[in-house]
Design a protein around this motif. Structure first.
Motif, PDB file in Angstrom:
ATOM      1  N   UNK A   1      18.040  11.093 -11.389  1.00  0.00           N
ATOM      2  CA  UNK A   1      18.362  11.493 -12.750  1.00  0.00           C
ATOM      3  C   UNK A   1      18.644  10.278 -13.628  1.00  0.00           C
ATOM      4  N   UNK A   2      19.319   9.291 -13.063  1.00  0.00           N
ATOM      5  CA  UNK A   2      19.663   8.112 -13.860  1.00  0.00           C
ATOM      6  C   UNK A   2      18.412   7.363 -14.298  1.00  0.00           C
ATOM      7  N   UNK A   3      17.404   7.306 -13.429  1.00  0.00           N
ATOM      8  CA  UNK A   3      16.164   6.620 -13.785  1.00  0.00           C
ATOM      9  C   UNK A   3      15.471   7.331 -14.941  1.00  0.00           C
ATOM     10  N   UNK A   4      15.415   8.662 -14.890  1.00  0.00           N
ATOM     11  CA  UNK A   4      14.806   9.420 -15.978  1.00  0.00           C
ATOM     12  C   UNK A   4      15.585   9.231 -17.271  1.00  0.00           C
ATOM     13  N   UNK A   5      16.893   9.320 -17.166  1.00  0.00           N
ATOM     14  CA  UNK A   5      17.742   9.229 -18.355  1.00  0.00           C
ATOM     15  C   UNK A   5      17.588   7.874 -19.042  1.00  0.00           C
ATOM     16  N   UNK A   6      17.523   6.814 -18.248  1.00  0.00           N
ATOM     17  CA  UNK A   6      17.420   5.473 -18.834  1.00  0.00           C
ATOM     18  C   UNK A   6      16.104   5.264 -19.566  1.00  0.00           C
ATOM     19  N   UNK A   7      15.106   6.070 -19.248  1.00  0.00           N
ATOM     20  CA  UNK A   7      13.813   5.983 -19.931  1.00  0.00           C
ATOM     21  C   UNK A   7      13.699   6.981 -21.077  1.00  0.00           C
ATOM     22  N   UNK A   9      13.959  10.228 -20.814  1.00  0.00           N
ATOM     23  CA  UNK A   9      13.324  11.466 -20.370  1.00  0.00           C
ATOM     24  C   UNK A   9      14.384  12.491 -19.979  1.00  0.00           C
ATOM     25  N   UNK A  10      14.140  13.749 -20.327  1.00  0.00           N
ATOM     26  CA  UNK A  10      15.056  14.820 -19.946  1.00  0.00           C
ATOM     27  C   UNK A  10      14.659  15.471 -18.630  1.00  0.00           C
ATOM     28  N   UNK A  11      13.404  15.312 -18.228  1.00  0.00           N
ATOM     29  CA  UNK A  11      12.946  15.887 -16.966  1.00  0.00           C
ATOM     30  C   UNK A  11      11.770  15.069 -16.452  1.00  0.00           C
ATOM     31  N   UNK A  12      11.544  15.178 -15.176  1.00  0.00           N
ATOM     32  CA  UNK A  12      10.450  14.435 -14.567  1.00  0.00           C
ATOM     33  C   UNK A  12      10.641  14.343 -13.073  1.00  0.00           C
ATOM     34  N   UNK A  13       9.754  13.629 -12.430  1.00  0.00           N
ATOM     35  CA  UNK A  13       9.816  13.433 -10.985  1.00  0.00           C
ATOM     36  C   UNK A  13       9.949  11.944 -10.696  1.00  0.00           C
ATOM     37  N   UNK A  14      10.869  11.620  -9.787  1.00  0.00           N
ATOM     38  CA  UNK A  14      11.144  10.228  -9.431  1.00  0.00           C
ATOM     39  C   UNK A  14      10.828  10.029  -7.957  1.00  0.00           C
ATOM     40  N   UNK A  15      10.058   9.006  -7.668  1.00  0.00           N
ATOM     41  CA  UNK A  15       9.728   8.661  -6.283  1.00  0.00           C
ATOM     42  C   UNK A  15      10.629   7.518  -5.834  1.00  0.00           C
ATOM     43  N   UNK A  16      11.289   7.709  -4.694  1.00  0.00           N
ATOM     44  CA  UNK A  16      12.231   6.720  -4.175  1.00  0.00           C
ATOM     45  C   UNK A  16      11.760   6.200  -2.824  1.00  0.00           C
ATOM     46  N   UNK A  27      10.135   3.754  -7.045  1.00  0.00           N
ATOM     47  CA  UNK A  27       8.760   3.264  -6.944  1.00  0.00           C
ATOM     48  C   UNK A  27       7.800   3.991  -7.879  1.00  0.00           C
ATOM     49  N   UNK A  28       8.263   5.054  -8.501  1.00  0.00           N
ATOM     50  CA  UNK A  28       7.385   5.761  -9.428  1.00  0.00           C
ATOM     51  C   UNK A  28       8.130   6.829 -10.201  1.00  0.00           C
ATOM     52  N   UNK A  29       7.724   7.036 -11.445  1.00  0.00           N
ATOM     53  CA  UNK A  29       8.302   8.075 -12.292  1.00  0.00           C
ATOM     54  C   UNK A  29       7.163   8.827 -12.972  1.00  0.00           C
ATOM     55  N   UNK A  30       7.201  10.139 -12.872  1.00  0.00           N
ATOM     56  CA  UNK A  30       6.182  10.975 -13.497  1.00  0.00           C
ATOM     57  C   UNK A  30       6.848  11.906 -14.497  1.00  0.00           C
ATOM     58  N   UNK A  31       6.661  11.687 -15.797  1.00  0.00           N
ATOM     59  CA  UNK A  31       7.233  12.617 -16.779  1.00  0.00           C
ATOM     60  C   UNK A  31       6.608  14.000 -16.634  1.00  0.00           C
ATOM     61  N   UNK A  32       7.384  15.018 -16.906  1.00  0.00           N
ATOM     62  CA  UNK A  32       6.868  16.386 -16.895  1.00  0.00           C
ATOM     63  C   UNK A  32       6.305  16.684 -18.279  1.00  0.00           C
ATOM     64  N   UNK A  33       5.019  16.961 -18.334  1.00  0.00           N
ATOM     65  CA  UNK A  33       4.342  17.211 -19.604  1.00  0.00           C
ATOM     66  C   UNK A  33       3.897  18.667 -19.682  1.00  0.00           C
ATOM     67  N   UNK A  34       3.831  19.225 -20.888  1.00  0.00           N
ATOM     68  CA  UNK A  34       3.363  20.609 -21.031  1.00  0.00           C
ATOM     69  C   UNK A  34       1.938  20.773 -20.513  1.00  0.00           C
TER      70      UNK A  34
END
Length: 336
Positions: A1-7, A9-16, A27-34
């Protein structure tokens, strides 16, 4: 959540990636898009709809808002420069209590906390805070001990000024408003030593859900450095949470200002502050809280900073009542 927030973004997927020793690397962040039809994919769609329903149910000004806090301070024996465990004097629970310290202090509860009873009005909460401070003064019988507060009054001892909220829906825009309109101005007032608290503690958007159904905002340093700063911080926090939808500026989303916050660089953030201050002053509830918030804003305008080396005990024991905006013994008690 912290990685998304710092960018931003309110939602998304984070790869650790697990690095061992309870350490992880993003290692990766994918924003959730409509989706092409304009809707979010599941399960984000359902979560977004549920959040929207909760926000729609809130009344203007959030009259049901309830605030609490647990700001921290240290007990210092100045002759030796050593911290005296608060657990020698304060119970685990109660309005004046003790809490765990940094790593390496297991089994000891060295940090003192004030835990006033939650209240719906800032002045009532501040009255409870004053009462908790008097209780701490009664229980800590050793008058030679110095009370220290702020962000890092002693090297390695990071302190927080955690605020609790219920009666409001936790969401990213609320956290971002608290970061930009509350954490930023307090950052401009903090002692230079407080910068060492970050990034391990005091990160932007730091929160923790609470059993009472609300949440704890954990970004702030301990505002017990003076009653005037505490009064201003509490009243400002209440104002922001009550009207955060009218506070859209996000200077801390800028990479350079974001970095300055973590490094302790005040100059660029001073430049970013005036538009935020203007929006706060324009809020409908500002006039009623001005007598407590204005001293804080004047100190920022005068580029003052608080002094984390001072003993705060006397200023709280002889403090003016919550209705007062005055510092009991003059400005020098709080600022360098």
């Amino acid at each position: 959540m912290r990685a998304l927030y710092s960018l931003g973004l309110d939602s998304g997927e984070v790869e650790l990636r697990a690095m061992g020793g309870r350490r992880y690397m993003v290692t990766g962040i994918t924003p959730v898009l409509p989706e092409p039809a304009g809707a979010l994919p599941e399960p984000y769609r359902s979560a977004s709809a549920a959040l929207a329903r909760m926000l729609d149910s809130e009344q203007p000004g959030r009259p049901g808002l309830l605030m609490g806090m647990d700001p921290e301070f240290l007990l210092l024996r100045e002759s030796s420069g050593r911290v005296v465990p608060a657990s020698r004097y304060l119970p685990m629970d109660g309005v004046a209590g003790c809490d765990a310290g940094p790593p390496g202090t297991r089994g000891v509860f060295p940090v003192a906390e004030l835990r006033p009873a939650p209240r719906g009005e800032p002045r009532a909460l501040l009255a409870q805070l004053m009462s908790a401070a008097r209780e701490a003064d009664r229980l800590i019988a050793d008058r030679s001990l110095r009370w220290r507060a702020g962000g890092m009054p002693l090297r390695g001892w990071a302190l927080g000024g955690h605020l609790h909220f219920s009666g409001v829906t936790l969401c990213a825009p609320l956290l971002r408003a608290l970061d930009n309109y509350l954490a930023l101005p307090l950052f401009l007032l903090e002692d230079i030593r407080a910068a060492a608290r970050r990034p391990r503690y005091g990160v932007l958007g730091d929160f923790r859900p609470q059993p009472h159904g609300g949440f704890e905002y954990r970004t702030l340093p301990s505002f017990l450095v003076s009653p005037v700063i505490a009064k201003g911080a509490v009243c400002l926090a209440h104002l922001i949470v009550s009207h955060y939808e009218d506070l859209p500026l996000r200077p801390l989303d800028r990479e350079d200002l974001h970095a300055a916050f973590y490094s302790g660089g005040k100059s660029p953030l001073r430049t970013a502050w005036p538009p935020l201050e203007a929006q706060l002053r324009a809020l409908g509830g500002y006039a009623a809280a001005a007598r407590w918030i204005d001293p804080l804003l004047r100190a920022i305008a005068e580029q003052q900073s608080w002094d984390e080396s001072r003993d705060i005990r006397g200023s709280w024991v002889r403090s003016a009542p919550p209705d007062s905006g005055a510092l009991p013994s003059g400005r020098a008690d709080a600022y360098q």
